[in-house]
Scaffold this motif. Structure first.
Motif, mmCIF file in Angstrom:
data_model
loop_
_atom_site.group_PDB
_atom_site.id
_atom_site.type_symbol
_atom_site.label_atom_id
_atom_site.label_comp_id
_atom_site.label_asym_id
_atom_site.label_seq_id
_atom_site.Cartn_x
_atom_site.Cartn_y
_atom_site.Cartn_z
ATOM 1 N N ASN A 1 7.949 -13.915 2.209
ATOM 2 C CA ASN A 1 7.390 -12.886 1.347
ATOM 3 C C ASN A 1 7.234 -13.549 -0.014
ATOM 4 O O ASN A 1 8.198 -13.630 -0.776
ATOM 5 C CB ASN A 1 8.303 -11.662 1.257
ATOM 6 C CG ASN A 1 7.666 -10.570 0.402
ATOM 7 O OD1 ASN A 1 6.677 -10.836 -0.300
ATOM 8 N ND2 ASN A 1 8.212 -9.372 0.448
ATOM 9 N N HIS B 1 -0.509 -13.889 -4.617
ATOM 10 C CA HIS B 1 -1.843 -13.692 -5.178
ATOM 11 C C HIS B 1 -2.266 -14.830 -6.103
ATOM 12 O O HIS B 1 -3.393 -14.834 -6.592
ATOM 13 C CB HIS B 1 -1.871 -12.344 -5.928
ATOM 14 C CG HIS B 1 -1.137 -11.258 -5.197
ATOM 15 N ND1 HIS B 1 -1.537 -10.820 -3.948
ATOM 16 C CD2 HIS B 1 0.010 -10.565 -5.483
ATOM 17 C CE1 HIS B 1 -0.685 -9.879 -3.527
ATOM 18 N NE2 HIS B 1 0.255 -9.709 -4.436
ATOM 19 N N HIS C 1 4.913 -8.610 3.749
ATOM 20 C CA HIS C 1 5.052 -7.736 2.576
ATOM 21 C C HIS C 1 5.706 -6.433 2.981
ATOM 22 O O HIS C 1 5.391 -5.890 4.053
ATOM 23 C CB HIS C 1 3.682 -7.443 1.952
ATOM 24 C CG HIS C 1 2.981 -8.688 1.524
ATOM 25 N ND1 HIS C 1 3.332 -9.370 0.386
ATOM 26 C CD2 HIS C 1 2.005 -9.403 2.121
ATOM 27 C CE1 HIS C 1 2.583 -10.458 0.293
ATOM 28 N NE2 HIS C 1 1.771 -10.514 1.331
ATOM 29 N N LEU C 2 6.567 -5.945 2.132
ATOM 30 C CA LEU C 2 7.181 -4.641 2.368
ATOM 31 C C LEU C 2 6.130 -3.544 2.245
ATOM 32 O O LEU C 2 6.063 -2.633 3.083
ATOM 33 C CB LEU C 2 8.295 -4.404 1.339
ATOM 34 C CG LEU C 2 9.480 -5.374 1.418
ATOM 35 C CD1 LEU C 2 10.012 -5.703 0.038
ATOM 36 C CD2 LEU C 2 10.569 -4.799 2.294
ATOM 37 N N SER C 3 5.343 -3.619 1.193
ATOM 38 C CA SER C 3 4.335 -2.580 0.937
ATOM 39 C C SER C 3 3.011 -2.978 1.583
ATOM 40 O O SER C 3 2.792 -4.156 1.902
ATOM 41 C CB SER C 3 4.143 -2.412 -0.578
ATOM 42 O OG SER C 3 3.618 -3.609 -1.134
HETATM 43 C C1 DQA Z 1 5.197 -7.636 -2.224
HETATM 44 C C2 DQA Z 1 3.807 -7.229 -2.727
HETATM 45 C C3 DQA Z 1 3.411 -8.065 -3.926
HETATM 46 O O1 DQA Z 1 2.113 -7.695 -4.388
HETATM 47 C C4 DQA Z 1 4.399 -7.847 -5.072
HETATM 48 O O2 DQA Z 1 4.073 -8.672 -6.160
HETATM 49 C C5 DQA Z 1 5.808 -8.030 -4.643
HETATM 50 C C6 DQA Z 1 6.239 -7.571 -3.333
HETATM 51 C C7 DQA Z 1 5.682 -6.735 -1.074
HETATM 52 O O3 DQA Z 1 6.619 -7.136 -0.379
HETATM 53 O O4 DQA Z 1 5.157 -5.631 -0.862
HETATM 54 O O5 DQA Z 1 6.645 -8.474 -5.428
HETATM 55 O O6 DQA Z 1 5.113 -8.956 -1.720
#
Ligand code: DQA
Length: 150
Positions: free
Chosen positions: A77, A83, A103-105
């Motif tokens: 992650n 990005h 990604h979590l989200s």
């Molecule tokens: C993330 C999504 C990224 O855009 C964000 O900068 C994070 C967490 C996620 O796990 O959803 O820090 O990677």
């Protein structure tokens, strides 16, 4: 059979999980996630090592070290570095270890700058939007991928 050697890398700000924007990232801490991944790994014959850093270079170093340590697969992650980071992309290309971006989200349902990834097109797979379960899906996927492509 020898257990698969899996490295889980967490990028910047993920050390704050549990308290960081819980509506977006959930209430589990990073330790909770790592422990549940290691427990899942035990049942799947995978040895899971976890590392978090807020520093791009430390993550690059961990990717280089993974080759020396005969890591079979990486779950990463990259957080905000997803990005932006050509350095992480180049490190993953250099070591040629299969990896899954997690990604979590659901980054695609968020701000436009989160819709692009410097890593996704060289990943074996990408999983987003299932909270901490994204990591579990990635571990299962990586083990399956390893069986099919090794
Ligand atoms: C993330 C999504 C990224 O855009 C964000 O900068 C994070 C967490 C996620 O796990 O959803 O820090 O990677």
């Amino acid at each position: 059979m020898k257990p698969l050697n899996i490295l889980v890398l967490h990028g910047p700000n993920l050390n704050l999980l549990g308290t960081r924007e819980p509506k977006t990232y959930g209430s589990e801490s990073l330790d909770d996630i790592n422990q549940s991944l290691q427990a899942l790994g035990l049942g799947l014959n995978a040895d899971v090592q976890c590392f978090q850093s807020n520093h791009e270079g430390a993550l690059v170093d961990a990717i280089h070290q993974a080759r020396l340590d005969d890591v079979d697969g990486i779950i990463i992650n990259p957080a905000a570095y997803t990005h932006t980071s050509i350095a992480l992309r180049d490190a993953l290309l250099a070591v040629q270890i299969p990896f899954i971006e997690v990604h979590l989200s659901n980054v695609h349902a968020r701000e436009a700058f989160r819709h692009t990834s410097r890593l996704a097109d060289i990943a074996s797979g990408v999983i987003a939007g299932f909270g901490s379960h994204s990591y579990h899906l990635a571990l299962r996927g990586l083990i399956q991928h390893n069986k099919e492509y090794q």
